[in-house]
Design a protein around this motif. Sequence first.
Motif, PDB file in Angstrom:
ATOM      1  N   SER A   8      64.743  38.344  22.694  1.00 29.07           N
ATOM      2  CA  SER A   8      63.630  38.718  23.471  1.00 29.07           C
ATOM      3  C   SER A   8      62.275  38.255  22.677  1.00 29.07           C
ATOM      4  O   SER A   8      62.957  39.236  21.347  1.00 29.07           O
ATOM      5  CB  SER A   8      63.518  39.790  24.819  1.00 29.07           C
ATOM      6  OG  SER A   8      62.004  39.421  24.735  1.00 29.07           O
ATOM      7  N   PRO A   9      61.495  37.866  23.014  1.00 28.61           N
ATOM      8  CA  PRO A   9      60.429  37.902  21.285  1.00 28.61           C
ATOM      9  C   PRO A   9      59.819  39.467  21.911  1.00 28.61           C
ATOM     10  O   PRO A   9      59.164  39.289  20.624  1.00 28.61           O
ATOM     11  CB  PRO A   9      59.773  36.676  22.647  1.00 28.61           C
ATOM     12  CG  PRO A   9      60.448  36.315  23.511  1.00 28.61           C
ATOM     13  CD  PRO A   9      61.156  36.888  24.162  1.00 28.61           C
ATOM     14  N   SER A  10      59.459  40.230  21.846  1.00 27.68           N
ATOM     15  CA  SER A  10      59.332  41.459  22.608  1.00 27.68           C
ATOM     16  C   SER A  10      60.328  42.425  21.445  1.00 27.68           C
ATOM     17  O   SER A  10      60.390  43.392  21.249  1.00 27.68           O
ATOM     18  CB  SER A  10      59.409  41.893  23.915  1.00 27.68           C
ATOM     19  OG  SER A  10      60.862  41.857  24.337  1.00 27.68           O
ATOM     20  N   MET A  11      61.926  41.456  20.926  1.00 28.15           N
ATOM     21  CA  MET A  11      62.435  42.025  20.384  1.00 28.15           C
ATOM     22  C   MET A  11      62.271  41.669  18.737  1.00 28.15           C
ATOM     23  O   MET A  11      62.214  40.675  18.875  1.00 28.15           O
ATOM     24  CB  MET A  11      64.171  42.370  21.098  1.00 28.15           C
ATOM     25  CG  MET A  11      64.141  42.827  21.935  1.00 28.15           C
ATOM     26  SD  MET A  11      65.825  42.264  22.907  1.00 28.15           S
ATOM     27  CE  MET A  11      66.847  42.380  21.906  1.00 28.15           C
ATOM     28  N   SER A  12      62.538  42.766  17.561  1.00 26.90           N
ATOM     29  CA  SER A  12      62.293  42.111  16.343  1.00 26.90           C
ATOM     30  C   SER A  12      63.636  40.429  16.130  1.00 26.90           C
ATOM     31  O   SER A  12      63.782  40.846  15.308  1.00 26.90           O
ATOM     32  CB  SER A  12      62.192  43.074  15.161  1.00 26.90           C
ATOM     33  OG  SER A  12      63.043  44.747  15.423  1.00 26.90           O
ATOM     34  N   ASN A  13      65.096  41.222  16.694  1.00 29.20           N
ATOM     35  CA  ASN A  13      65.709  40.873  16.443  1.00 29.20           C
ATOM     36  C   ASN A  13      66.761  41.225  18.300  1.00 29.20           C
ATOM     37  O   ASN A  13      66.656  42.209  18.823  1.00 29.20           O
ATOM     38  CB  ASN A  13      67.062  41.540  15.076  1.00 29.20           C
ATOM     39  CG  ASN A  13      66.226  41.839  14.175  1.00 29.20           C
ATOM     40  OD1 ASN A  13      65.951  40.509  13.090  1.00 29.20           O
ATOM     41  ND2 ASN A  13      66.390  42.936  13.736  1.00 29.20           N
ATOM     42  N   ASP A  14      68.143  39.906  18.132  1.00 25.65           N
ATOM     43  CA  ASP A  14      68.952  40.055  19.145  1.00 25.65           C
ATOM     44  C   ASP A  14      70.061  41.371  18.494  1.00 25.65           C
ATOM     45  O   ASP A  14      69.977  41.522  17.555  1.00 25.65           O
ATOM     46  CB  ASP A  14      69.379  38.773  18.761  1.00 25.65           C
ATOM     47  CG  ASP A  14      69.022  36.940  19.220  1.00 25.65           C
ATOM     48  OD1 ASP A  14      67.427  37.216  19.366  1.00 25.65           O
ATOM     49  OD2 ASP A  14      69.517  35.909  18.349  1.00 25.65           O
ATOM     50  N   LYS A  15      70.300  41.880  19.645  1.00 23.39           N
ATOM     51  CA  LYS A  15      71.342  42.474  20.049  1.00 23.39           C
ATOM     52  C   LYS A  15      72.048  42.008  20.874  1.00 23.39           C
ATOM     53  O   LYS A  15      71.889  42.117  21.417  1.00 23.39           O
ATOM     54  CB  LYS A  15      69.852  43.718  19.950  1.00 23.39           C
ATOM     55  CG  LYS A  15      70.963  44.817  20.086  1.00 23.39           C
ATOM     56  CD  LYS A  15      69.841  46.272  20.480  1.00 23.39           C
ATOM     57  CE  LYS A  15      70.978  47.910  19.980  1.00 23.39           C
ATOM     58  NZ  LYS A  15      70.261  48.887  19.876  1.00 23.39           N
ATOM     59  N   LYS A  35      68.939  50.869  24.465  1.00 22.49           N
ATOM     60  CA  LYS A  35      67.246  51.119  24.425  1.00 22.49           C
ATOM     61  C   LYS A  35      66.829  49.814  24.260  1.00 22.49           C
ATOM     62  O   LYS A  35      65.891  49.484  22.823  1.00 22.49           O
ATOM     63  CB  LYS A  35      67.085  52.001  22.998  1.00 22.49           C
ATOM     64  CG  LYS A  35      67.044  53.272  23.107  1.00 22.49           C
ATOM     65  CD  LYS A  35      66.809  54.179  21.665  1.00 22.49           C
ATOM     66  CE  LYS A  35      67.689  55.521  21.896  1.00 22.49           C
ATOM     67  NZ  LYS A  35      67.959  56.197  22.998  1.00 22.49           N
ATOM     68  N   ILE A  36      67.237  48.880  24.881  1.00 22.97           N
ATOM     69  CA  ILE A  36      66.467  47.532  25.148  1.00 22.97           C
ATOM     70  C   ILE A  36      65.408  47.655  26.533  1.00 22.97           C
ATOM     71  O   ILE A  36      65.958  47.758  27.416  1.00 22.97           O
ATOM     72  CB  ILE A  36      67.463  46.197  25.656  1.00 22.97           C
ATOM     73  CG1 ILE A  36      68.700  46.358  24.131  1.00 22.97           C
ATOM     74  CG2 ILE A  36      67.231  44.920  26.006  1.00 22.97           C
ATOM     75  CD1 ILE A  36      70.131  45.986  24.549  1.00 22.97           C
ATOM     76  N   LYS A  37      64.368  47.053  26.004  1.00 23.03           N
ATOM     77  CA  LYS A  37      63.565  46.895  26.463  1.00 23.03           C
ATOM     78  C   LYS A  37      63.154  45.745  28.039  1.00 23.03           C
ATOM     79  O   LYS A  37      61.740  45.254  27.517  1.00 23.03           O
ATOM     80  CB  LYS A  37      61.778  47.449  26.239  1.00 23.03           C
ATOM     81  CG  LYS A  37      62.747  48.983  25.900  1.00 23.03           C
ATOM     82  CD  LYS A  37      61.381  49.361  25.045  1.00 23.03           C
ATOM     83  CE  LYS A  37      60.885  50.279  24.293  1.00 23.03           C
ATOM     84  NZ  LYS A  37      62.179  51.607  24.705  1.00 23.03           N
ATOM     85  N   ILE A  38      63.334  46.006  28.888  1.00 22.14           N
ATOM     86  CA  ILE A  38      63.992  44.625  29.826  1.00 22.14           C
ATOM     87  C   ILE A  38      62.494  45.230  30.623  1.00 22.14           C
ATOM     88  O   ILE A  38      62.788  46.083  31.681  1.00 22.14           O
ATOM     89  CB  ILE A  38      64.995  44.513  30.869  1.00 22.14           C
ATOM     90  CG1 ILE A  38      65.836  43.926  29.731  1.00 22.14           C
ATOM     91  CG2 ILE A  38      64.797  43.793  31.812  1.00 22.14           C
ATOM     92  CD1 ILE A  38      67.712  43.508  30.460  1.00 22.14           C
ATOM     93  N   PRO A  39      61.515  44.948  31.211  1.00 25.94           N
ATOM     94  CA  PRO A  39      60.701  45.162  32.487  1.00 25.94           C
ATOM     95  C   PRO A  39      61.192  46.018  33.542  1.00 25.94           C
ATOM     96  O   PRO A  39      62.288  45.088  34.388  1.00 25.94           O
ATOM     97  CB  PRO A  39      59.504  44.589  32.083  1.00 25.94           C
ATOM     98  CG  PRO A  39      59.698  43.867  31.132  1.00 25.94           C
ATOM     99  CD  PRO A  39      60.521  43.599  30.872  1.00 25.94           C
TER     100      PRO A  39
END
Length: 122
Positions: A8-15, A35-39
């Motif tokens: 996601s562009p909202s994450m600094s790195n893919d996880k 702790k991955i913030k999917i709305p």
Amino acid sequence: MPNITFTSPSMSNDKTVYAVAGHNGTLLSIAEKNKIKIPFDCQDGECGSCVIKVSLLSKDQKMGSALTDKEKEILKEKKLLTDAEIEDAEVRDIAPSHRLACQYIVRDEDIIVTFNGEAGEA
Ligand code: FES
């Protein structure tokens, strides 16, 4: 054991996370545990906030196609799912590209989950 890569562009790195064998929670619960913030909002397939795009890492894999009725209704409303895709999913086990994270139960498949960090947009 499925590998799930979140991007996601909202994450600094893919996880990439490894879902626990036998885990039968939703993709949203797996994201939250990591702790991955999917709305999300309702967590019940009614608001469409948690829409995600799902891609298989291997073209040989078939993906879980158990779309819930709520998921079909919301994704069709958002024009992210067609009747033809529903038939493909239910008859041929061909995965649709969009799902609701709160309704999607991950099977033993390696997937990439894309979301843009805005509620209701994949
Ligand atoms: Fe409302 Fe998933 S959180 S549809």
